[in-house]
Write a protein that holds these residues in place. Structure first.
Motif, PDB file in Angstrom:
ATOM      1  N   CYS A 176       0.852  -1.200   0.000  1.00  0.00           N
ATOM      2  CA  CYS A 176       0.000   0.000   0.000  1.00  0.00           C
ATOM      3  C   CYS A 176       0.880   1.240   0.000  1.00  0.00           C
ATOM      4  CB  CYS A 176      -0.927   0.006   1.209  1.00  0.00           C
ATOM      5  SG  CYS A 176      -2.047   1.421   1.234  1.00  0.00           S
ATOM      6  N   SER A 177       1.111   1.781  -1.156  1.00  0.00           N
ATOM      7  CA  SER A 177       1.998   2.945  -1.270  1.00  0.00           C
ATOM      8  C   SER A 177       1.424   4.169  -0.572  1.00  0.00           C
ATOM      9  CB  SER A 177       2.258   3.259  -2.746  1.00  0.00           C
ATOM     10  OG  SER A 177       1.037   3.484  -3.442  1.00  0.00           O
ATOM     11  N   ILE A 178       0.102   4.293  -0.535  1.00  0.00           N
ATOM     12  CA  ILE A 178      -0.508   5.437   0.141  1.00  0.00           C
ATOM     13  C   ILE A 178      -0.271   5.346   1.641  1.00  0.00           C
ATOM     14  CG2 ILE A 178      -2.684   6.583   0.690  1.00  0.00           C
ATOM     15  CD1 ILE A 178      -1.775   7.109  -2.130  1.00  0.00           C
ATOM     16  N   GLY A 179      -0.400   4.147   2.206  1.00  0.00           N
ATOM     17  CA  GLY A 179      -0.150   3.972   3.628  1.00  0.00           C
ATOM     18  C   GLY A 179       1.296   4.245   4.001  1.00  0.00           C
ATOM     19  N   VAL A 180       2.225   3.818   3.162  1.00  0.00           N
ATOM     20  CA  VAL A 180       3.638   4.103   3.393  1.00  0.00           C
ATOM     21  C   VAL A 180       3.870   5.613   3.380  1.00  0.00           C
ATOM     22  CG1 VAL A 180       5.951   3.899   2.393  1.00  0.00           C
ATOM     23  CG2 VAL A 180       4.463   1.903   2.499  1.00  0.00           C
ATOM     24  N   TYR A 181       3.166   6.287   2.465  1.00  0.00           N
ATOM     25  CA  TYR A 181       3.291   7.747   2.344  1.00  0.00           C
ATOM     26  C   TYR A 181       2.739   8.464   3.583  1.00  0.00           C
ATOM     27  CZ  TYR A 181       2.206  12.470   0.646  1.00  0.00           C
ATOM     28  OH  TYR A 181       2.094  13.826   0.505  1.00  0.00           O
ATOM     29  N   THR A 182       1.506   8.139   3.998  1.00  0.00           N
ATOM     30  CA  THR A 182       0.902   8.845   5.132  1.00  0.00           C
ATOM     31  C   THR A 182       1.624   8.547   6.443  1.00  0.00           C
ATOM     32  OG1 THR A 182      -0.718   7.073   5.541  1.00  0.00           O
ATOM     33  CG2 THR A 182      -1.388   8.867   4.062  1.00  0.00           C
ATOM     34  N   HIS A 183       2.186   7.338   6.566  1.00  0.00           N
ATOM     35  CA  HIS A 183       2.878   6.962   7.802  1.00  0.00           C
ATOM     36  C   HIS A 183       4.370   7.325   7.769  1.00  0.00           C
ATOM     37  CE1 HIS A 183      -0.810   5.161   8.835  1.00  0.00           C
ATOM     38  NE2 HIS A 183      -0.366   4.207   9.613  1.00  0.00           N
ATOM     39  N   ILE A 222       7.657   4.090  -7.109  1.00  0.00           N
ATOM     40  CA  ILE A 222       7.012   3.907  -8.411  1.00  0.00           C
ATOM     41  C   ILE A 222       5.528   3.624  -8.229  1.00  0.00           C
ATOM     42  CG2 ILE A 222       6.894   2.411 -10.448  1.00  0.00           C
ATOM     43  CD1 ILE A 222       9.943   2.022 -10.151  1.00  0.00           C
ATOM     44  N   ASP A 223       5.216   2.747  -7.254  1.00  0.00           N
ATOM     45  CA  ASP A 223       3.815   2.433  -6.982  1.00  0.00           C
ATOM     46  C   ASP A 223       3.045   3.676  -6.554  1.00  0.00           C
ATOM     47  OD1 ASP A 223       4.005  -0.212  -7.632  1.00  0.00           O
ATOM     48  OD2 ASP A 223       3.968  -0.976  -5.583  1.00  0.00           O
ATOM     49  N   LEU A 224       3.681   4.520  -5.748  1.00  0.00           N
ATOM     50  CA  LEU A 224       3.010   5.740  -5.290  1.00  0.00           C
ATOM     51  C   LEU A 224       2.693   6.659  -6.459  1.00  0.00           C
ATOM     52  CD1 LEU A 224       2.003   7.599  -3.051  1.00  0.00           C
ATOM     53  CD2 LEU A 224       4.346   8.480  -2.829  1.00  0.00           C
ATOM     54  N   GLN A 225       3.659   6.852  -7.348  1.00  0.00           N
ATOM     55  CA  GLN A 225       3.425   7.714  -8.497  1.00  0.00           C
ATOM     56  C   GLN A 225       2.350   7.133  -9.418  1.00  0.00           C
ATOM     57  OE1 GLN A 225       4.641  10.776  -8.666  1.00  0.00           O
ATOM     58  NE2 GLN A 225       5.584  10.286  -6.687  1.00  0.00           N
ATOM     59  N   ASP A 226       2.390   5.821  -9.613  1.00  0.00           N
ATOM     60  CA  ASP A 226       1.365   5.179 -10.449  1.00  0.00           C
ATOM     61  C   ASP A 226      -0.012   5.301  -9.808  1.00  0.00           C
ATOM     62  OD1 ASP A 226       3.262   4.458 -12.318  1.00  0.00           O
ATOM     63  OD2 ASP A 226       3.468   2.401 -11.593  1.00  0.00           O
ATOM     64  N   THR A 227      -0.050   5.131  -8.489  1.00  0.00           N
ATOM     65  CA  THR A 227      -1.322   5.251  -7.770  1.00  0.00           C
ATOM     66  C   THR A 227      -1.876   6.658  -7.873  1.00  0.00           C
ATOM     67  OG1 THR A 227      -0.694   3.528  -6.184  1.00  0.00           O
ATOM     68  CG2 THR A 227      -2.440   5.047  -5.519  1.00  0.00           C
ATOM     69  N   LEU A 228      -1.013   7.646  -7.641  1.00  0.00           N
ATOM     70  CA  LEU A 228      -1.462   9.042  -7.703  1.00  0.00           C
ATOM     71  C   LEU A 228      -1.923   9.418  -9.110  1.00  0.00           C
ATOM     72  CD1 LEU A 228       1.224  10.790  -5.465  1.00  0.00           C
ATOM     73  CD2 LEU A 228      -1.151  10.249  -4.881  1.00  0.00           C
ATOM     74  N   LYS A 229      -1.285   8.843 -10.132  1.00  0.00           N
ATOM     75  CA  LYS A 229      -1.710   9.127 -11.506  1.00  0.00           C
ATOM     76  C   LYS A 229      -3.113   8.596 -11.759  1.00  0.00           C
ATOM     77  CE  LYS A 229      -0.399   8.694 -16.360  1.00  0.00           C
ATOM     78  NZ  LYS A 229      -1.798   8.437 -16.772  1.00  0.00           N
ATOM     79  N   VAL A 230      -3.364   7.356 -11.301  1.00  0.00           N
ATOM     80  CA  VAL A 230      -4.694   6.769 -11.480  1.00  0.00           C
ATOM     81  C   VAL A 230      -5.737   7.576 -10.718  1.00  0.00           C
ATOM     82  CG1 VAL A 230      -6.129   4.762 -10.967  1.00  0.00           C
ATOM     83  CG2 VAL A 230      -3.836   4.444 -11.900  1.00  0.00           C
ATOM     84  N   VAL A 282      -8.247  12.089  -6.384  1.00  0.00           N
ATOM     85  CA  VAL A 282      -7.269  12.897  -5.655  1.00  0.00           C
ATOM     86  C   VAL A 282      -6.557  13.783  -6.669  1.00  0.00           C
ATOM     87  CG1 VAL A 282      -5.213  12.921  -4.210  1.00  0.00           C
ATOM     88  CG2 VAL A 282      -6.920  11.123  -3.887  1.00  0.00           C
ATOM     89  N   ARG A 283      -6.881  15.066  -6.643  1.00  0.00           N
ATOM     90  CA  ARG A 283      -6.241  16.005  -7.560  1.00  0.00           C
ATOM     91  C   ARG A 283      -4.899  16.440  -6.988  1.00  0.00           C
ATOM     92  NH1 ARG A 283     -10.838  20.305  -7.101  1.00  0.00           N
ATOM     93  NH2 ARG A 283     -10.232  19.778  -4.953  1.00  0.00           N
ATOM     94  N   GLU A 284      -4.050  16.985  -7.823  1.00  0.00           N
ATOM     95  CA  GLU A 284      -2.728  17.408  -7.365  1.00  0.00           C
ATOM     96  C   GLU A 284      -2.831  18.401  -6.216  1.00  0.00           C
ATOM     97  OE1 GLU A 284       1.441  19.283  -9.149  1.00  0.00           O
ATOM     98  OE2 GLU A 284      -0.200  18.724 -10.500  1.00  0.00           O
ATOM     99  N   GLU A 285      -3.807  19.300  -6.284  1.00  0.00           N
ATOM    100  CA  GLU A 285      -3.952  20.300  -5.226  1.00  0.00           C
ATOM    101  C   GLU A 285      -4.503  19.704  -3.932  1.00  0.00           C
ATOM    102  OE1 GLU A 285      -7.457  21.138  -8.162  1.00  0.00           O
ATOM    103  OE2 GLU A 285      -5.409  20.322  -8.212  1.00  0.00           O
ATOM    104  N   ASP A 286      -5.015  18.462  -3.991  1.00  0.00           N
ATOM    105  CA  ASP A 286      -5.531  17.816  -2.783  1.00  0.00           C
ATOM    106  C   ASP A 286      -4.426  17.221  -1.917  1.00  0.00           C
ATOM    107  OD1 ASP A 286      -8.156  18.322  -3.589  1.00  0.00           O
ATOM    108  OD2 ASP A 286      -8.289  16.424  -4.688  1.00  0.00           O
ATOM    109  N   LEU A 287      -3.273  16.944  -2.503  1.00  0.00           N
ATOM    110  CA  LEU A 287      -2.213  16.228  -1.792  1.00  0.00           C
ATOM    111  C   LEU A 287      -1.751  16.960  -0.540  1.00  0.00           C
ATOM    112  CD1 LEU A 287      -0.002  14.918  -4.737  1.00  0.00           C
ATOM    113  CD2 LEU A 287      -1.483  13.592  -3.233  1.00  0.00           C
TER     114      LEU A 287
END
Length: 252
Positions: free
Chosen positions: A68-75, A85-93, A100-105
């Motif tokens: 879970c790349s999002i969980g790794v990111y938030t934690h 790579i997974d995080l970038q691919d996830t954010l693109k999708v 999740v828009r770029e301004e939402d991050l």
């Protein structure tokens, strides 16, 4: 605070709120206590550890969260090239979907500190003072919890949406409780997170304060509910009771 104290607090929380799932403790640390093993199986997302922690204590590393790349990111866990790579691919999708828009991050909480391990356990058996205590709650239980937040924090708890894992850094970064309505991912990965269930996270440092207020408010809510039921019954029967008369009926 001793292990017995956490056991007592967990018992009060479970009884006062009539919890179906035991409260769990989440602790970020750079060393694992003796007797605490790693998690036995690979999980699809780190939020799954919340459900598993109701049954046993275990420690996780960044590698245990790597699906879970999002969980790794938030934690704010140490990342690998694959996770990046997974995080970038996830954010693109998520961006392509308008989810999740770029301004939402910038508004998604991320833990300010970084630790080597995350220890999960039933609150009653936590081997370390918890940073966050997580409760699985319904709307009626959330009512009591938000009332407790008003009294402990002098403000309302924020109600958060996706991602569900962001409630952990939200609480740790602010030192204040928060409600999470979950996210579609967490609801797919956690069996306990049904349509009627949400998450309420309490800062570990304020756990005793919260438990004291929750116990008192739960008792008050139970009594007041009976009071209002009596008044409803009387009014629907054509009577016009005073508050004093309703209180007398309550006492009888």
């Amino acid at each position: 605070m001793s292990e017995d104290s956490y056991s007592q607090l967990a018992a009060v929380l479970s009884q006062s709120l009539d919890l179906r799932q035991p409260p769990i403790a989440i602790t970020f640390t750079d060393s694992v206590p003796d007797g605490v093993n790693g998690h036995a199986e690979r999980v699809s997302a780190g939020c799954r550890f919340w459900e598993d922690a109701a049954a046993a204590s275990f420690a996780t590393t960044a590698a245990d969260h790597d699906m879970c790349s999002i969980g790794v990111y938030t934690h704010n866990l140490q990342t690998s090239s694959r996770q990046q790579i997974d995080l970038q691919d996830t954010l693109k999708v998520l961006g392509d979907l308008g989810y999740v828009r770029e301004e939402d991050l910038a508004s998604i909480p991320v833990l300010q500190s970084q630790s080597k391990f995350v220890v999960y356990s039933p609150l009653a058996e936590t081997p370390l003072p918890p940073d966050v205590v997580m409760l699985f709650v319904n709307a009626n239980q959330s009512l009591i919890l938000t009332e407790a937040t008003q009294q402990v924090e002098n403000q309302n708890a924020p109600a958060m949406g996706r991602p569900a894992c962001a409630v952990v850094p939200q609480v740790m970064n602010t030192g204040r409780a928060a409600l999470s309505l979950g996210c579609c991912g967490a609801r797919a990965y956690l069996d306990v997170l049904t349509d009627s269930v949400a998450l309420f996270a309490i800062p570990g440092a304020k756990l005793a304060q919260y438990t004291k207020r929750i116990e008192a408010l739960a008792q008050a809510n139970a009594l007041l509910s009976k009071f209002h039921q009596i008044r409803r019954s009387d009014v629907e029967a054509g009577r016009t009771p005073t508050v004093k008369e309703s209180l007398i009926a309550l006492g009888s």
